[in-house]
Design a protein around this motif. Structure first.
Motif, PDB file in Angstrom:
ATOM      1  N   VAL A  60      11.747   0.464  13.157  1.00  0.00           N
ATOM      2  CA  VAL A  60      10.767   1.149  14.006  1.00  0.00           C
ATOM      3  C   VAL A  60      11.114   1.056  15.495  1.00  0.00           C
ATOM      4  O   VAL A  60      11.103   2.082  16.200  1.00  0.00           O
ATOM      5  CB  VAL A  60       9.335   0.631  13.733  1.00  0.00           C
ATOM      6  N   PRO A  61      11.430  -0.127  16.051  1.00  0.00           N
ATOM      7  CA  PRO A  61      11.763  -0.172  17.483  1.00  0.00           C
ATOM      8  C   PRO A  61      12.974   0.692  17.835  1.00  0.00           C
ATOM      9  O   PRO A  61      13.016   1.302  18.909  1.00  0.00           O
ATOM     10  CB  PRO A  61      12.051  -1.656  17.735  1.00  0.00           C
ATOM     11  N   LEU A  62      13.933   0.752  16.932  1.00  0.00           N
ATOM     12  CA  LEU A  62      15.118   1.580  17.159  1.00  0.00           C
ATOM     13  C   LEU A  62      14.737   3.056  17.246  1.00  0.00           C
ATOM     14  O   LEU A  62      15.175   3.781  18.152  1.00  0.00           O
ATOM     15  CB  LEU A  62      16.123   1.363  16.026  1.00  0.00           C
ATOM     16  N   MET A  63      13.899   3.516  16.312  1.00  0.00           N
ATOM     17  CA  MET A  63      13.480   4.923  16.311  1.00  0.00           C
ATOM     18  C   MET A  63      12.604   5.242  17.511  1.00  0.00           C
ATOM     19  O   MET A  63      12.704   6.338  18.083  1.00  0.00           O
ATOM     20  CB  MET A  63      12.750   5.243  15.007  1.00  0.00           C
ATOM     21  N   LEU A  64      11.756   4.299  17.914  1.00  0.00           N
ATOM     22  CA  LEU A  64      10.943   4.504  19.115  1.00  0.00           C
ATOM     23  C   LEU A  64      11.831   4.652  20.346  1.00  0.00           C
ATOM     24  O   LEU A  64      11.594   5.520  21.202  1.00  0.00           O
ATOM     25  CB  LEU A  64       9.970   3.342  19.297  1.00  0.00           C
ATOM     26  N   LYS A  65      12.851   3.840  20.440  1.00  0.00           N
ATOM     27  CA  LYS A  65      13.749   3.874  21.593  1.00  0.00           C
ATOM     28  C   LYS A  65      14.519   5.179  21.653  1.00  0.00           C
ATOM     29  O   LYS A  65      14.706   5.756  22.733  1.00  0.00           O
ATOM     30  CB  LYS A  65      14.705   2.680  21.543  1.00  0.00           C
ATOM     31  N   GLN A  66      14.975   5.668  20.482  1.00  0.00           N
ATOM     32  CA  GLN A  66      15.763   6.907  20.485  1.00  0.00           C
ATOM     33  C   GLN A  66      14.886   8.165  20.540  1.00  0.00           C
ATOM     34  O   GLN A  66      15.380   9.265  20.745  1.00  0.00           O
ATOM     35  CB  GLN A  66      16.687   6.959  19.269  1.00  0.00           C
ATOM     36  N   GLY A  67      13.562   7.977  20.339  1.00  0.00           N
ATOM     37  CA  GLY A  67      12.627   9.084  20.498  1.00  0.00           C
ATOM     38  C   GLY A  67      12.476   9.973  19.294  1.00  0.00           C
ATOM     39  O   GLY A  67      11.916  11.077  19.386  1.00  0.00           O
ATOM     40  N   SER A  68      12.894   9.507  18.106  1.00  0.00           N
ATOM     41  CA  SER A  68      12.743  10.291  16.882  1.00  0.00           C
ATOM     42  C   SER A  68      13.062   9.416  15.679  1.00  0.00           C
ATOM     43  O   SER A  68      13.698   8.363  15.811  1.00  0.00           O
ATOM     44  CB  SER A  68      13.676  11.508  16.883  1.00  0.00           C
ATOM     45  N   GLY A  69      12.630   9.874  14.514  1.00  0.00           N
ATOM     46  CA  GLY A  69      12.953   9.145  13.285  1.00  0.00           C
ATOM     47  C   GLY A  69      12.000   9.476  12.161  1.00  0.00           C
ATOM     48  O   GLY A  69      10.863   9.913  12.390  1.00  0.00           O
ATOM     49  N   LYS A  70      12.477   9.292  10.945  1.00  0.00           N
ATOM     50  CA  LYS A  70      11.671   9.515   9.753  1.00  0.00           C
ATOM     51  C   LYS A  70      11.856   8.332   8.803  1.00  0.00           C
ATOM     52  O   LYS A  70      12.981   7.865   8.592  1.00  0.00           O
ATOM     53  CB  LYS A  70      12.082  10.813   9.054  1.00  0.00           C
ATOM     54  N   ILE A  71      10.736   7.855   8.265  1.00  0.00           N
ATOM     55  CA  ILE A  71      10.750   6.767   7.285  1.00  0.00           C
ATOM     56  C   ILE A  71      10.173   7.326   5.988  1.00  0.00           C
ATOM     57  O   ILE A  71       9.056   7.851   5.974  1.00  0.00           O
ATOM     58  CB  ILE A  71       9.926   5.570   7.769  1.00  0.00           C
ATOM     59  N   VAL A  72      10.948   7.220   4.918  1.00  0.00           N
ATOM     60  CA  VAL A  72      10.546   7.759   3.624  1.00  0.00           C
ATOM     61  C   VAL A  72      10.491   6.610   2.626  1.00  0.00           C
ATOM     62  O   VAL A  72      11.446   5.846   2.489  1.00  0.00           O
ATOM     63  CB  VAL A  72      11.540   8.832   3.128  1.00  0.00           C
ATOM     64  N   GLN A  73       9.345   6.504   1.949  1.00  0.00           N
ATOM     65  CA  GLN A  73       9.136   5.437   0.974  1.00  0.00           C
ATOM     66  C   GLN A  73       9.116   6.043  -0.432  1.00  0.00           C
ATOM     67  O   GLN A  73       8.346   6.967  -0.692  1.00  0.00           O
ATOM     68  CB  GLN A  73       7.790   4.739   1.227  1.00  0.00           C
ATOM     69  N   ILE A  99       7.786   9.226  15.302  1.00  0.00           N
ATOM     70  CA  ILE A  99       8.257   8.788  13.984  1.00  0.00           C
ATOM     71  C   ILE A  99       7.347   9.368  12.904  1.00  0.00           C
ATOM     72  O   ILE A  99       6.123   9.234  12.966  1.00  0.00           O
ATOM     73  CB  ILE A  99       8.275   7.251  13.883  1.00  0.00           C
ATOM     74  N   HIS A 100       7.939   9.995  11.894  1.00  0.00           N
ATOM     75  CA  HIS A 100       7.207  10.564  10.766  1.00  0.00           C
ATOM     76  C   HIS A 100       7.376   9.659   9.547  1.00  0.00           C
ATOM     77  O   HIS A 100       8.461   9.130   9.296  1.00  0.00           O
ATOM     78  CB  HIS A 100       7.719  11.962  10.444  1.00  0.00           C
ATOM     79  N   VAL A 101       6.295   9.512   8.790  1.00  0.00           N
ATOM     80  CA  VAL A 101       6.287   8.625   7.624  1.00  0.00           C
ATOM     81  C   VAL A 101       5.812   9.409   6.399  1.00  0.00           C
ATOM     82  O   VAL A 101       4.758  10.047   6.449  1.00  0.00           O
ATOM     83  CB  VAL A 101       5.368   7.406   7.850  1.00  0.00           C
ATOM     84  N   SER A 102       6.586   9.353   5.316  1.00  0.00           N
ATOM     85  CA  SER A 102       6.242  10.101   4.101  1.00  0.00           C
ATOM     86  C   SER A 102       6.455   9.250   2.866  1.00  0.00           C
ATOM     87  O   SER A 102       7.314   8.353   2.843  1.00  0.00           O
ATOM     88  CB  SER A 102       7.102  11.365   3.975  1.00  0.00           C
ATOM     89  N   LEU A 103       5.672   9.560   1.840  1.00  0.00           N
ATOM     90  CA  LEU A 103       5.824   8.960   0.516  1.00  0.00           C
ATOM     91  C   LEU A 103       6.348  10.003  -0.461  1.00  0.00           C
ATOM     92  O   LEU A 103       5.894  11.146  -0.465  1.00  0.00           O
ATOM     93  CB  LEU A 103       4.471   8.466  -0.006  1.00  0.00           C
ATOM     94  N   PRO A 114       6.999  16.558   8.376  1.00  0.00           N
ATOM     95  CA  PRO A 114       6.932  16.345   6.922  1.00  0.00           C
ATOM     96  C   PRO A 114       5.523  16.000   6.459  1.00  0.00           C
ATOM     97  O   PRO A 114       4.725  15.424   7.205  1.00  0.00           O
ATOM     98  CB  PRO A 114       7.882  15.157   6.701  1.00  0.00           C
ATOM     99  N   ALA A 115       5.227  16.342   5.213  1.00  0.00           N
ATOM    100  CA  ALA A 115       3.927  16.011   4.621  1.00  0.00           C
ATOM    101  C   ALA A 115       3.838  14.508   4.372  1.00  0.00           C
ATOM    102  O   ALA A 115       4.856  13.820   4.237  1.00  0.00           O
ATOM    103  CB  ALA A 115       3.746  16.771   3.314  1.00  0.00           C
ATOM    104  N   PRO A 116       2.624  13.980   4.294  1.00  0.00           N
ATOM    105  CA  PRO A 116       2.469  12.552   3.994  1.00  0.00           C
ATOM    106  C   PRO A 116       2.933  12.184   2.587  1.00  0.00           C
ATOM    107  O   PRO A 116       3.425  11.083   2.369  1.00  0.00           O
ATOM    108  CB  PRO A 116       0.959  12.318   4.144  1.00  0.00           C
ATOM    109  N   ARG A 117       2.766  13.132   1.609  1.00  0.00           N
ATOM    110  CA  ARG A 117       3.067  12.835   0.219  1.00  0.00           C
ATOM    111  C   ARG A 117       3.783  13.994  -0.448  1.00  0.00           C
ATOM    112  O   ARG A 117       3.473  15.154  -0.207  1.00  0.00           O
ATOM    113  CB  ARG A 117       1.788  12.537  -0.575  1.00  0.00           C
ATOM    114  N   TYR A 118       4.711  13.628  -1.338  1.00  0.00           N
ATOM    115  CA  TYR A 118       5.421  14.608  -2.145  1.00  0.00           C
ATOM    116  C   TYR A 118       5.399  14.139  -3.595  1.00  0.00           C
ATOM    117  O   TYR A 118       5.954  13.080  -3.923  1.00  0.00           O
ATOM    118  CB  TYR A 118       6.869  14.743  -1.670  1.00  0.00           C
ATOM    119  N   TYR A 119       4.737  14.887  -4.460  1.00  0.00           N
ATOM    120  CA  TYR A 119       4.701  14.567  -5.888  1.00  0.00           C
ATOM    121  C   TYR A 119       5.979  15.083  -6.561  1.00  0.00           C
ATOM    122  O   TYR A 119       6.465  16.176  -6.239  1.00  0.00           O
ATOM    123  CB  TYR A 119       3.499  15.218  -6.563  1.00  0.00           C
ATOM    124  N   VAL A 120       6.474  14.303  -7.518  1.00  0.00           N
ATOM    125  CA  VAL A 120       7.660  14.688  -8.283  1.00  0.00           C
ATOM    126  C   VAL A 120       7.388  14.433  -9.761  1.00  0.00           C
ATOM    127  O   VAL A 120       6.952  13.327 -10.118  1.00  0.00           O
ATOM    128  CB  VAL A 120       8.914  13.894  -7.838  1.00  0.00           C
TER     129      VAL A 120
END
Length: 274
Positions: A116-129, A168-172, A241-247
């Protein structure tokens, strides 16, 4: 070209996504727990680092190696490394439950906190769980995994809220049955940690073992790992990105049933599964 770190890439979803995104031209760093798997993927032409989600020092050193390959930039983190520990909760040693959370949640937290600190510093990022249909609806004999994925769902929802005022965008991603080594690994964990002959669930356990040991797809709804690649590609290409993606169909069905059915009715449906 994006810089991407994917955990749990020895096989299945992680391997397929790392391979496909690498072939698409992205700078992908795959990670594996075992050194032999790291070597194998490197020999296949993939960037790969050793990263054990059960070890904070391994997570830190693996991330440092990954960032050395990406010149310090990380556009997307795909947390994927996980396993399932079968067994009724009354038969589950506390240490086995603790290990389940260490791999499926606490390790993800440690890696995410570092990113997270790295993405905040670079001004963008996506975390996908990479979660599961079992983060939406519980099924018996899967209590440790259910609990870890339910916890991941709450963790990720909270993370998304706390990062909503950042770039930073966060998606499941929430898959149902996917072709992988998941069942074989779960069978090994069951045999290592559950005393089947001493349990009142022995008959149900035998059906569980039969299912876990069955070759080929677990059921007719099972899809290949490319089904998870599709929403991951959508997340990569989307500015929001959407918060959730069903598969898989079971995830869509269970997601609807959880919203519309009384708990007792849903219990009757899911209790039929061993």
């Amino acid at each position: 070209m994006l810089s991407i770190l994917i955990t749990g890439c020895s096989s299945g979803i992680g391997y397929h996504c790392a391979r496909a995104l690498h072939d698409a031209g992205h700078l992908v760093v795959a990670s594996c727990r075992n050194g032999d798997d790291v070597t194998r993927l490197q020999q296949e032409g993939l960037h790969c680092v050793q990263l054990d989600m059960n070890s904070e020092s391994s997570i830190e050193s693996g991330l440092a190696e990954a960032l050395a390959l990406t010149n310090g930039k990380l556009d997307l983190l795909f947390n994927n490394a996980a396993y399932g520990q079968p067994g009724a909760l009354e038969d589950l040693p506390t240490e086995a439950l603790r290990r389940q959370f260490e791999t499926n949640l606490f390790g993800w937290h440690h890696l995410t906190r570092a990113v997270v600190p790295l993405m905040l510093k670079q001004g963008s990022g996506k975390i996908v769980q990479n979660s599961s249909v079992l983060g939406l609806v519980a099924m018996k004999y899967r209590g440790a995994y259910n609990a870890s994925k339910f916890a991941l769902e709450g963790y990720t929802d909270t993370l998304r809220l706390e990062l909503s005022d950042t770039p930073i965008h966060v998606s499941l991603i929430e898959p149902g049955p996917i072709e992988s080594q998941f069942r074989a690994n779960a069978k090994a964990q069951f045999e290592a940690n559950i005393d089947m002959p001493a349990s009142r669930h022995a008959r149900g356990y035998q059906r569980t073992l039969d299912r876990l040991g069955k070759p080929g797809p677990s059921n007719r709804f099972t899809l290949g790992p490319e089904a998870v690649l599709k929403p991951l590609q959508a997340i990569i290409s989307s500015p929001a990105p959407a918060p959730r993606y069903y598969v898989t169909q079971p995830t869509y069905i269970m997601g609807v049933l959880r919203r519309i059915l009384p708990t007792q009715w849903l219990d009757k449906i899911v209790s039929k599964s061993d």
